[in-house]
Design a protein around this motif. Sequence first.
Motif: not given
Length: 182
Positions: A27-32, A85-94, A171-178
Amino acid sequence: MTLAYIITEENKDIEILKQLLPQSLIQDINFKFVDGSGQYGARSLASTLLVTRSIPVALITDADTEDNSLVSEQLDSLNYLLRQASSGIPYKVFLAVPEIEIILLQDRSLIEKIAERSFTDLEWQLAQSKPKDFLTAVFGKDTRFNKIFNKINNDEIQALQQHPLIQNLISFLSSVAATPTV
């Protein structure tokens, strides 16, 4: 505005994640959620979205092995691909080792309760090495995961949420939201 993409190999992976990610986070983080239509499609889509949308990406894919050196090699390869591909955009591989369905098989007594039967040690070994095949054999090919989750109470969901893949994704999604977006 979408804050992050969660890319998986298939819709069943999305079903599992939707049930296990805390509702407050959803609900708090707008992810798709995005179905990558297979392992290679998911990898390609992750790098494409990083380049074209400049939005953080969580790529969740099966390792399809339990061999630590192969898992490490896959992780290095995927991180290299997305770093380019990221050019500094955060990403995480799981990487789900061996498959994302392993999250549902953390507790033998829980899966026995859901299946309403006991498993032999040999069946349990199969479950750990081939979780997708095991769940298909036990629940049927067309079983939807929400049918399984309907047999689980909140405490059991919280126990499944302790799996390292789920904890690291949270943790990753929370860090992106912050992190403020530019």
